[in-house]
Design a protein around this motif. Structure first.
Motif, PDB file in Angstrom:
ATOM      1  N   ASP A  43      65.919 -20.638 134.007  1.00 42.12           N
ATOM      2  CA  ASP A  43      65.135 -21.469 133.103  1.00 42.12           C
ATOM      3  C   ASP A  43      66.080 -22.043 132.057  1.00 42.12           C
ATOM      4  O   ASP A  43      66.772 -21.284 131.377  1.00 42.12           O
ATOM      5  CB  ASP A  43      64.053 -20.623 132.434  1.00 42.12           C
ATOM      6  N   PRO A  44      66.200 -23.334 131.911  1.00 43.77           N
ATOM      7  CA  PRO A  44      65.453 -24.371 132.601  1.00 43.77           C
ATOM      8  C   PRO A  44      66.067 -24.722 133.959  1.00 43.77           C
ATOM      9  O   PRO A  44      67.208 -24.378 134.243  1.00 43.77           O
ATOM     10  CB  PRO A  44      65.576 -25.573 131.662  1.00 43.77           C
ATOM     11  N   ASP A  46      67.703 -27.328 136.119  1.00 46.25           N
ATOM     12  CA  ASP A  46      68.370 -28.623 135.962  1.00 46.25           C
ATOM     13  C   ASP A  46      69.392 -28.914 137.049  1.00 46.25           C
ATOM     14  O   ASP A  46      70.053 -29.940 137.013  1.00 46.25           O
ATOM     15  CB  ASP A  46      68.997 -28.760 134.570  1.00 46.25           C
ATOM     16  N   ASP A  59      58.697 -25.122 138.270  1.00 42.59           N
ATOM     17  CA  ASP A  59      59.730 -26.152 138.404  1.00 42.59           C
ATOM     18  C   ASP A  59      60.613 -25.801 139.593  1.00 42.59           C
ATOM     19  O   ASP A  59      61.026 -24.645 139.738  1.00 42.59           O
ATOM     20  CB  ASP A  59      60.599 -26.232 137.141  1.00 42.59           C
ATOM     21  N   ARG A  70      57.901 -30.708 138.956  1.00 47.85           N
ATOM     22  CA  ARG A  70      57.105 -29.761 138.168  1.00 47.85           C
ATOM     23  C   ARG A  70      55.710 -29.711 138.778  1.00 47.85           C
ATOM     24  O   ARG A  70      55.027 -30.726 138.893  1.00 47.85           O
ATOM     25  CB  ARG A  70      57.048 -30.198 136.709  1.00 47.85           C
ATOM     26  N   TYR A  84      60.527 -34.970 137.187  1.00 47.76           N
ATOM     27  CA  TYR A  84      60.909 -35.033 135.779  1.00 47.76           C
ATOM     28  C   TYR A  84      62.415 -35.165 135.649  1.00 47.76           C
ATOM     29  O   TYR A  84      63.173 -34.859 136.563  1.00 47.76           O
ATOM     30  CB  TYR A  84      60.372 -33.829 134.996  1.00 47.76           C
ATOM     31  N   ALA A  86      65.761 -33.926 134.411  1.00 46.80           N
ATOM     32  CA  ALA A  86      66.280 -32.593 134.100  1.00 46.80           C
ATOM     33  C   ALA A  86      66.883 -32.519 132.702  1.00 46.80           C
ATOM     34  O   ALA A  86      66.791 -31.490 132.040  1.00 46.80           O
ATOM     35  CB  ALA A  86      67.318 -32.179 135.142  1.00 46.80           C
ATOM     36  N   THR A  88      66.019 -34.335 129.925  1.00 46.75           N
ATOM     37  CA  THR A  88      65.038 -34.438 128.839  1.00 46.75           C
ATOM     38  C   THR A  88      63.791 -33.590 129.075  1.00 46.75           C
ATOM     39  O   THR A  88      63.002 -33.399 128.153  1.00 46.75           O
ATOM     40  CB  THR A  88      64.596 -35.903 128.660  1.00 46.75           C
ATOM     41  N   GLN A  89      63.595 -33.134 130.302  1.00 50.51           N
ATOM     42  CA  GLN A  89      62.405 -32.386 130.704  1.00 50.51           C
ATOM     43  C   GLN A  89      61.142 -33.244 130.637  1.00 50.51           C
ATOM     44  O   GLN A  89      60.036 -32.727 130.672  1.00 50.51           O
ATOM     45  CB  GLN A  89      62.229 -31.117 129.854  1.00 50.51           C
ATOM     46  N   ARG A  90      61.281 -34.551 130.583  1.00 50.31           N
ATOM     47  CA  ARG A  90      60.129 -35.448 130.511  1.00 50.31           C
ATOM     48  C   ARG A  90      59.749 -35.944 131.892  1.00 50.31           C
ATOM     49  O   ARG A  90      60.594 -36.256 132.731  1.00 50.31           O
ATOM     50  CB  ARG A  90      60.436 -36.655 129.615  1.00 50.31           C
ATOM     51  N   SER A  91      58.454 -36.023 132.117  1.00 49.56           N
ATOM     52  CA  SER A  91      57.907 -36.486 133.385  1.00 49.56           C
ATOM     53  C   SER A  91      58.281 -37.942 133.620  1.00 49.56           C
ATOM     54  O   SER A  91      58.267 -38.758 132.693  1.00 49.56           O
ATOM     55  CB  SER A  91      56.386 -36.339 133.356  1.00 49.56           C
TER      56      SER A  91
END
Length: 167
Positions: A43-44, A46, A59, A70, A84, A86, A88-91
């Motif tokens: 976690d996370p 990427d 994820d 995700r 998403y 990796a 920014t973790q934004r969709s």
């Protein structure tokens, strides 16, 4: 490449995932399957070959995909699957289906699996598993040369054995 023994086709098929919205998903079973398929829990997520399960969010970064996915769950049911970024973790967008295949042809090859239950079979077992097998040959001239050298060696060994005096 075709001589080493590999996992049976059924083993690799059992480790492949085909996920879509509305399907049920047991996260404990999913974690075991992904670990057996060569994925690393972190976690996370990427990098390729990583996964993470946090409550109702899973994820996964499948090999060969440009971005991780995700999976959002409601209970044990997949609600949505999104790609998403990796960093920014934004969709970046929703997808209909996520296919995940094992990262290696021998899921038992990791050091953590000394007493693996997976049986090994010759590559030729895959010929019967495929409806129409397709072979991609890289560097055909080199392969042809190696085959010819191997056949010459086998022929020479046979001649020596055949002409040798009986004991």
């Amino acid at each position: 490449a075709i001589l080493p023994r590999v996992s049976a086709p059924a083993v690799l098929t059992s480790l492949a995932l085909d996920l879509q919205a509305g399907s049920d998903l047991d996260t404990t079973e999913l974690a075991t399957t992904l670990a057996d398929a060569g994925f690393t829990r972190t976690d996370p997520v990427d990098e390729h070959g990583e996964f993470c399960i946090r409550g109702g969010v899973v994820d996964i970064f499948p090999a060969g995909d440009d971005q991780p996915a995700r999976i959002e769950l409601i209970g044990d049911t997949v609600e949505t699957i999104r790609r998403y970024d990796a960093a920014t973790q934004r969709s970046v967008g929703e997808i209909d289906r996520l296919r995940v295949v094992p990262l290696r042809e021998r899921p038992d090859a990791g050091p953590e699996n000394q007493d693996s239950p997976f049986s090994l079979v010759p590559f030729f077992d895959y010929l019967g598993a495929a409806k129409r097998p397709v072979f991609l040959v890289s560097e055909p001239d080199e392969i042809r040369d190696r085959i010819e050298r191997w056949l010459a060696q086998v022929s020479e060994s046979y001649s020596q054995t055949k002409d040798a005096p009986a004991p």
